[in-house]
Structures are given as C-alpha cells and as structure tokens.
Design an enzyme around this catalytic site. Structure first.
Site, PDB file in Angstrom:
ATOM      1  N   CYS A  13      48.965 -11.295  47.420  1.00 45.32           N
ATOM      2  CA  CYS A  13      48.352 -10.975  46.138  1.00 45.32           C
ATOM      3  C   CYS A  13      49.009 -11.813  45.045  1.00 45.32           C
ATOM      4  O   CYS A  13      50.181 -12.153  45.141  1.00 45.32           O
ATOM      5  CB  CYS A  13      48.456  -9.493  45.816  1.00 45.32           C
ATOM      6  SG  CYS A  13      50.096  -8.948  45.405  1.00 45.32           S
ATOM      7  N   CYS A  16      52.009 -10.327  43.340  1.00 43.18           N
ATOM      8  CA  CYS A  16      53.253 -10.369  44.114  1.00 43.18           C
ATOM      9  C   CYS A  16      53.922 -11.731  43.933  1.00 43.18           C
ATOM     10  O   CYS A  16      55.145 -11.834  43.888  1.00 43.18           O
ATOM     11  CB  CYS A  16      52.989 -10.155  45.601  1.00 43.18           C
ATOM     12  SG  CYS A  16      51.781  -8.890  45.948  1.00 43.18           S
ATOM     13  N   ASP A 399      39.895 -45.311  22.000  1.00 43.49           N
ATOM     14  CA  ASP A 399      40.459 -46.628  21.854  1.00 43.49           C
ATOM     15  C   ASP A 399      39.304 -47.596  22.137  1.00 43.49           C
ATOM     16  O   ASP A 399      38.323 -47.211  22.766  1.00 43.49           O
ATOM     17  CB  ASP A 399      41.572 -46.746  22.903  1.00 43.49           C
ATOM     18  CG  ASP A 399      42.036 -48.143  23.114  1.00 43.49           C
ATOM     19  OD1 ASP A 399      42.434 -48.761  22.125  1.00 43.49           O
ATOM     20  OD2 ASP A 399      42.028 -48.610  24.261  1.00 43.49           O
ATOM     21  N   ASP A 599      43.035 -46.527  27.462  1.00 50.11           N
ATOM     22  CA  ASP A 599      43.093 -47.143  28.779  1.00 50.11           C
ATOM     23  C   ASP A 599      44.434 -46.884  29.461  1.00 50.11           C
ATOM     24  O   ASP A 599      44.686 -47.349  30.549  1.00 50.11           O
ATOM     25  CB  ASP A 599      42.735 -48.630  28.754  1.00 50.11           C
ATOM     26  CG  ASP A 599      43.563 -49.395  27.743  1.00 50.11           C
ATOM     27  OD1 ASP A 599      44.603 -48.861  27.308  1.00 50.11           O
ATOM     28  OD2 ASP A 599      43.173 -50.516  27.390  1.00 50.11           O
ATOM     29  N   ASP A 603      48.574 -47.008  25.354  1.00 48.51           N
ATOM     30  CA  ASP A 603      48.275 -45.901  24.460  1.00 48.51           C
ATOM     31  C   ASP A 603      49.078 -44.644  24.769  1.00 48.51           C
ATOM     32  O   ASP A 603      48.728 -43.558  24.321  1.00 48.51           O
ATOM     33  CB  ASP A 603      46.782 -45.546  24.538  1.00 48.51           C
ATOM     34  CG  ASP A 603      45.908 -46.680  24.052  1.00 48.51           C
ATOM     35  OD1 ASP A 603      46.268 -47.278  23.027  1.00 48.51           O
ATOM     36  OD2 ASP A 603      44.903 -46.961  24.700  1.00 48.51           O
TER      37      ASP A 603
HETATM   38  P1  ADP Z   1      42.635 -51.745  21.209  1.00 44.65           P
HETATM   39  O1  ADP Z   1      43.366 -51.034  20.132  1.00 44.65           O
HETATM   40  O2  ADP Z   1      41.228 -52.080  20.821  1.00 44.65           O
HETATM   41  O3  ADP Z   1      42.721 -51.099  22.525  1.00 44.65           O
HETATM   42  P2  ADP Z   1      44.852 -53.418  21.955  1.00 44.65           P
HETATM   43  O4  ADP Z   1      45.748 -52.328  21.499  1.00 44.65           O
HETATM   44  O5  ADP Z   1      44.824 -53.743  23.376  1.00 44.65           O
HETATM   45  O6  ADP Z   1      43.365 -53.160  21.416  1.00 44.65           O
HETATM   46  O7  ADP Z   1      45.200 -54.730  21.145  1.00 44.65           O
HETATM   47  C1  ADP Z   1      45.028 -54.812  19.749  1.00 44.65           C
HETATM   48  C2  ADP Z   1      45.042 -56.236  19.270  1.00 44.65           C
HETATM   49  O8  ADP Z   1      46.338 -56.789  19.475  1.00 44.65           O
HETATM   50  C3  ADP Z   1      44.106 -57.153  19.997  1.00 44.65           C
HETATM   51  O9  ADP Z   1      42.826 -57.170  19.412  1.00 44.65           O
HETATM   52  C4  ADP Z   1      44.797 -58.502  19.860  1.00 44.65           C
HETATM   53  O10 ADP Z   1      44.474 -59.085  18.640  1.00 44.65           O
HETATM   54  C5  ADP Z   1      46.268 -58.162  19.840  1.00 44.65           C
HETATM   55  N1  ADP Z   1      46.953 -58.367  21.124  1.00 44.65           N
HETATM   56  C6  ADP Z   1      47.497 -57.416  21.903  1.00 44.65           C
HETATM   57  N2  ADP Z   1      48.078 -57.959  22.998  1.00 44.65           N
HETATM   58  C7  ADP Z   1      47.869 -59.294  22.911  1.00 44.65           C
HETATM   59  C8  ADP Z   1      48.201 -60.419  23.739  1.00 44.65           C
HETATM   60  N3  ADP Z   1      48.874 -60.298  24.882  1.00 44.65           N
HETATM   61  N4  ADP Z   1      47.812 -61.633  23.323  1.00 44.65           N
HETATM   62  C9  ADP Z   1      47.138 -61.783  22.181  1.00 44.65           C
HETATM   63  N5  ADP Z   1      46.803 -60.785  21.376  1.00 44.65           N
HETATM   64  C10 ADP Z   1      47.149 -59.547  21.723  1.00 44.65           C
HETATM   65 MG    MG Z   2      43.529 -50.603  24.500  1.00 45.20          MG
END
Ligand code: ADP
Ligand code: MG
Length: 705
Positions: A13, A16, A399, A599, A603
């Site tokens: 149960c 328990c 995102d 993703d 994040d």
């Molecule tokens: P979102 O917030 O739409 O998910 P990301 O957080 O992945 O996008 O990235 C935000 C921005 O940061 C991108 O649009 C880009 O301009 C820049 N960025 C992030 N990582 C890279 C990278 N490795 N090379 C070039 N630009 C990048």
């Molecule tokens: Mg992203």
C-alpha cells in the site's frame, strides 16, 4: 555520499511506503530518502558504513514498520520476479480453504457448537493476512484499513451477523488480489511502453570471437556487434558496416536513420537491417538509454502537492474514522433511540466504508501513467509535479535559434567594410576561430569556408586565448591582434555605438582590435510546425514571447511569420535571465506559471529558473537532459501542445477518480447511517470503487488526441 537503491518487495500500500520513508528519514545517517510505490524502489544517500551494514540496518528499520516487506537488491529482485506467482497463488488457496471451511460450518448448522468452531477457524484463515498487518501496525500505534476490516469482521461475528462478517473479509481479500493484479498490469504496460532496456551486448573479444555479456560489463573502447533486429546496448561510434536504425523508442516517432562508418549511434535504437561493429564510447550507466530510463523511473519521486496531501491525510484519517465510529455507537442509542446492537452494526458499516484505498492508490498511479504515456511520445517529464504544473502554464517564452528555427544556418553573403580585408580574408579569419566552436553559426561558417576552398591547402595560423561566450560569440588572438566574432551587442560591447547594417537575416560581426571589419549574413529556416504550435497555444489562451540574442530585424520577422505575441531581441544571456525573472514575478502574481523553451545548450540558467523548462533534446544532448524539467526528444514543437494535453487529461482523470470515490463513499455512508446499507454492500462498494478508479487511470495510456 553514496546513493543506495533497494526494492521493497511485497509493499502493498502506498501509505505503508510513506511510513517506511519517514522512518528511515528519521535517522540522521540517511538523506534524500524516497520510496516510490509505483516502482517499489527505495532510494537514499548515506556516507556512512559499508554496503552490507547499510542493508542490515535498513532491513532492521523496515522490519519494525512493515514486517511483511522484504528488502532486496535490484538484481536479486529481477531474478525472482520471474518466479513470483507463488505468493499470489498462496493467497488464493488460503481464501478457497477459508470459504470451504465456512461452507462446512453452514452444512453443520444443526450442531451449533461444531458449526461455530468451523466458522471461527474459517474466520481465522480468511483474516490471517489482514490481522497480521493490523497487529504489526498497532504495535507502532498506527491503524489503517487492515484494522478497520478486522474489527468490522470480529464485530459482525459478535453481534451475530456471522455471514456478513464472512462476506466482508471474503470480498476484501478478493478485492486486494484484483487490485494487486490491476496495479501490476498497469505497471507492466507502462514498462512495456518503455521497453527499451537492452538485455545484452555481443562483445567482440581480442581473438575475434563473440561473447554475449550484460551491457553493464562492457567497457569504454570495447568493440561490440549489433546484428539485424537487435538493440544497440551502449552509445558508441560505428567502426565498420552500415545499418538502418529505428530510433522510435527514443523519440516516439518511427524514423529510420542510415548510419555508416564514423557515425555516432545512441543506445536504445534498433538495428532494422544491416550489421555494424561499434566502438563503445560510454559505459552503460552513462549511455543515453540508461539516462532516459533512470529519468522516467525516478520521475514520480518528485511528488505533487495533491500526492503529498493524500499521503499525509491518510495517516491521520483512519484514527479519526475510528473515533467517529465510537461516537456513532454512543450517539445513536443515547439520543436517537436506536438499539445498541443496531448502532454497533451501523458503526461497523461506517468503518468499512471509510477505507481510503481508492484514493491512496489512484492518485500516484495516475501521474505515473501520465509520465509513461508522455515518454512513449518522446516527451520526457522529470516529475509528477512538472506533469501537474504543465497545465497551469499561461505563458511560453521561446528561444529563437535552434528552438523556433532549425538552427541549421546557411551563409548568404560576406560583406567587407574595410578595404584591407577581402571577403576571402574575412571568411578565413572566421574559420580559424569557429573551428573550435560548436554553435550552429560556427558550423555554417566552417562549411562555407570549406566549400570555397575545396582543393586548396589551408594555411593554419596559430590562434590563442580562444574564448567562447555562449549567446554572444567568440574571441581569440592571432598575431597579437584580438579578433571577436559574434552579435552586434557583443562586438561593440563597451564602445560608442557604431554603424548597424540592415540586412535580411542573422548578422555576425567581425572585429579586429575593436574595429569592425565586416559581417556575414546567415539564414536559418523556421521549423515547419512552429506557426501551428503557436496558434494552438493561443487557442488555449496561452501567451507567447520570444527571447533572442539575434538582431531585432530578423527577430521581428520571425516572430511575425509564426505569430508570436511579443519579442525581445539583441539580448545577452544575462538579459534573458533578468527579463525572465521579471516575467515570472508578473505571472506569479496572477497565479500563473511561465515556461521557457530552449535548445538546452546555452540556455541552462533560464531553463533552471523558469517554472517549467522545456529543452530540445536533439536525442541525447546530455546538457538538455540535465538542465530542464521536460525534454522533447525530437525537437518537435508540437510536442509542447501534446504535453499540455496529457497534463490536462491526467488531471481530469484524477479529479474524476476523487469525485467518484468520495461521492460513492458519502452515499453509502448516508445509507449506513439510515440503516439501509448492509456491511457487505459497503465492502463491495469499496473494492468496486478502487478497481474502477484503477481502470479509469489506464485510460490515460490509451488517450488519443
Ligand atoms: P538565440 O538567443 O536566438 O538562441 P544564441 O544564444 O545561440 O541565439 O546566439 C545569439 C547570438 O550570438 C547569435 O545570433 C550570434 O550573433 C552570436 N553568437 C553566438 N555564438 C556565436 C559563435 N560561435 N559565432 C558567432 N556568433 C555567435
Ligand atoms: Mg539558442
């Protein structure tokens, strides 16, 4: 701290289970004690003593609370589970013997003494298990339904309602057996739904021979062979052969994926055709399949408020009921002129009606079933509390990249704004750094560069001080120059604002020693189901917001196209965090919940602070499995809508069960007070209600949208 897990065999149960959990938790040596009634698993952490000592101690504690329960190791249990029908049959045989004795007693009615003797023996045989349970509990000053049934039966015998007493115990015992069967069947059908646990691996030995071993025994670097029709037992990489894999058990969608030499494969997929040799990259424990199974099995450990309430309430409930029965015994004769014997009878009926079984069993079982149903569809929900909360979400924050869009960019154009650098120089410079990044943008840039320089030799210039700032971009040094590649905000962080370019797409800026030398325009595609998902959410009265690090133009364009309510663009990761905090505060004051969908790769902080974090699992991304509360295995946004529906449906079933159980009880209760309900009818109602609620719960598994 070491985590221990045991099986509580014969735990019958839910209440328990809670008693055991509380008792163990009382001891300072054990932390995070959890008993999961659905899986019969006891888990806790301790940093004290050797394994054998821990086990002995646990056995002792449990034997004090629930002497019926046997403590077992997981492996031990697996073995005996196969030969488990013995116990159930034992109970059935006992009931048959008990009823046969009662039959003889009736045949011998004329010889009163003989007949009564047979009847008493029959009572004893039938009541054996119930009395044993009741007595062991009484010793600890707790009473439960076993006690209720025992005194009802004995009471009935004493006031000369002998047949009724028999009916009570007979129905109660039959009910228990049916109930166990129904619960076991539900458990089984859920585990069949998730029947993805690999049983063995074909290990290739040094001399080329094959040996069949447990997945647990395979080590990193070992080579295993997966034949047609077999499950891949561990994560690894194909080193020879090719095959078509069915990943449906991981994703809930039947999709076939062709793999060849060099491809990574995940445990849990099934080899549909072909023969592959795999070099193992993860031990079983850390393989995808094992992580997913753990997650689902332990999901119901995180209890909802309703569950906790039911558990707590059921502990004080029985004593209250017994008290009330006493009052009935006294009040009816004294104030209402009911003969004492009749009052006693009504009090006994009242006791029988009060058994809380249906509620105690059906609530946790419903959540368990809901989670099982969701995981079958490729939605991993990490706790009953999350399953319950999903239906309360009033705002979804998305995102952009990789969540609403596919995150597979293509380079549209390269623009130089400094005559010292040609387009070719720019893409080459980017390539030097982006080689080290795993961001979708990086992958697109690498691909473009390789396309442009197919048969040419690449001169690799040493780069150093490489740094990636998630959600912003990358920076590194080369020949004493600092190069930054990333979003507008990132490149010009801390500088007087410079020119911003108007383009159609995602812009990545490149700066050398602080000077912007050019930019690259990239394009991503919106997921095809995005628009539909957003409009379905709207139909459900849920508002939507998009957070992105990308430029405002692209962000607004995407948001318009799919119908998102509001957008925030050019956000640095810390902005996402603080904006979400604000939203949470706002919505919480309206008693609503906020979900974040990301993703899962960059994040994690926002996933963690949101009420419910949904991550795109992209099959097996382990950061997504960890940071979030719900993982969508196929990255399919439609599954968000499915999860809301499952959450609502599960809740509907729970409410149905509670309302049904309580109203039947109240009706029978009223009848018993008026003296209409017979005692056996009360038991029948109790057993029937329990079974009906269990069957009702199974509807969750069949739920189709
Ligand atoms: P979102 O917030 O739409 O998910 P990301 O957080 O992945 O996008 O990235 C935000 C921005 O940061 C991108 O649009 C880009 O301009 C820049 N960025 C992030 N990582 C890279 C990278 N490795 N090379 C070039 N630009 C990048
Ligand atoms: Mg992203």
């Amino acid at each position: 701290m070491k985590k221990h897990e045991f099986i509580l065999k014969d735990l019958d149960c839910a209440a328990c289970g809670i008693k055991i959990q509380d008792k163990i938790a009382e001891s300072a040596s054990y932390q995070n004690v959890v008993v999961n009634y659905n899986t019969l698993k006891l888990s806790f952490e301790t940093d004290y003593m050797q394994d054998e000592v821990v086990k002995a101690d646990i056995i002792e504690i449990v034997s004090k609370v629930e002497p019926e329960v046997v403590i077992m190791d997981l492996d031990e249990y697996k073995k005996i589970k196969k030969s488990d029908s013995f116990n159930k049959n034992k109970n059935i045989i006992r009931i048959i013997i008990g009823m046969a004795l009662a039959g003889i007693a009736f045949l011998l009615k004329k010889y009163e003494l003989l007949s009564n003797t047979f009847l008493i023996v029959s009572y004893m045989v039938l009541l054996y298990r119930t009395i044993k349970n009741a007595v062991s509990l009484l010793r600890k000053r707790t009473i439960d339904e076993n006690f209720l049934v025992t005194i009802s039966c004995i009471g009935a015998f004493l006031i000369d309602k002998k047949t009724e007493g028999l009916m009570v115990i007979f129905l109660y015992e039959i009910g228990k057996i049916l109930e166990e069967k129904a619960v076991n069947n539900t458990r089984k059908s859920i585990s069949e739904l998730m029947d993805i646990r690999p049983e063995y691996a074909n290990l290739k030995k040094a001399n080329g021979e094959l040996e069949i071993v447990e997945p647990d025994d395979v080590e990193i670097g070992d080579v295993i062979i997966v034949k047609q029709g077999e499950k891949i037992p561990l994560d690894g990489v194909v080193i020879s052969g090719e095959a078509s894999l069915d990943t449906s058990s991981l994703t809930g969608e039947s999709k076939h994926k062709k793999v060849v030499e060099g491809d990574r494969v995940l445990s849990g997929s099934i080899n549909d055709s072909g023969l592959i040799e795999i070099k193992v990259l993860e031990e079983y424990e850390n393989s995808t399949i094992s992580k997913i199974l753990n997650l689902v099995e332990n999901a119901t450990d995180k209890k909802t408020k309703t569950e906790t309430f039911v558990n707590k309430a059921s502990r004080i409930y029985t004593p209250i009921v017994v008290g009330l029965a006493f009052i009935i015994c006294i009040v009816l004769p004294v104030f209402m002129n009911v003969p004492f014997k009749e009052a006693l009878y009504r009090a006994l009926v009242f006791l029988v009606i009060s058994c809380p079984c249906a509620i105690v069993i059906s609530v946790p079982l419903s959540y368990f079933t809901g989670i099982g149903k969701a995981s079958k569809e490729g939605i991993l929900i990490k706790g009953s509390n999350y399953l319950d909360s999903i239906r309360k979400i009033k705002r979804f924050v998305f995102d952009k990249t990789g969540t609403l869009t596919k995150g597979s960019f293509g380079v549209e154009k390269i623009v130089s704004i400094n005559s010292q650098y040609s387009d070719k120089d720019i893409i080459e410079l980017c390539w030097q750094g982006e080689k080290l990044s795993n961001h979708p943008i990086a992958r697109a840039i690498i691909q473009k560069y390789e396309e442009l320089n197919k048969n040419q030799e690449k001169d690799i210039v040493t780069i150093y001080d490489y740094k990636e700032e998630s959600g912003k971009g990358i920076s590194f040094k080369q020949n004493d120059k600092t190069i930054k590649i990333g979003s507008y905000e990132y490149i010009l962080e801390g500088q007087a604002k410079k020119e911003k370019h108007e383009e159609n797409g995602t812009l990545v800026y490149i700066s050398v020693d602080g000077e912007n030398i050019g930019y690259i325009v990239l394009n991503d595609t919106i997921k095809q189901e995005a628009k539909d998902t957003i409009s379905k959410l709207k139909e459900m009265d849920i508002s939507t917001t998009m957070f992105t690090g990308d430029g405002a133009d692209t962000a607004i364009k995407v948001a318009k196209e799919i119908g998102i309510d509001s957008v925030k663009a050019e956000m640095l990761p810390q902005d996402k965090y603080s904006e979400l905090e604000k939203l949470l505060e706002e919505e919480h004051s309206n008693n609503a919940m906020v979900a974040f969908v990301g993703d899962g790769i960059n994040d994690s902080p926002v996933l963690a602070i949101s009420d419910i974090g949904f991550a795109m699992g992209g099959i097996g991304a382990s950061s997504a499995l960890e940071a979030s509360d719900v993982v969508l295995m196929t990255d399919d946004l439609k599954k968000i809508v499915s999860s809301i529906k499952i959450s609502k449906y599960t809740n509907k079933i729970i409410v149905e069960n509670l309302v049904f159980a309580l109203s039947v009880k109240l009706i029978v209760l009223a009848f018993s007070m008026l003296g209409i309900a017979k005692m056996w009818q009360a038991v029948f109602a109790d057993v029937g209600v329990t079974l009906i609620t269990i069957f009702n719960t199974i509807r969750i598994l069949r739920y189709k949208r």
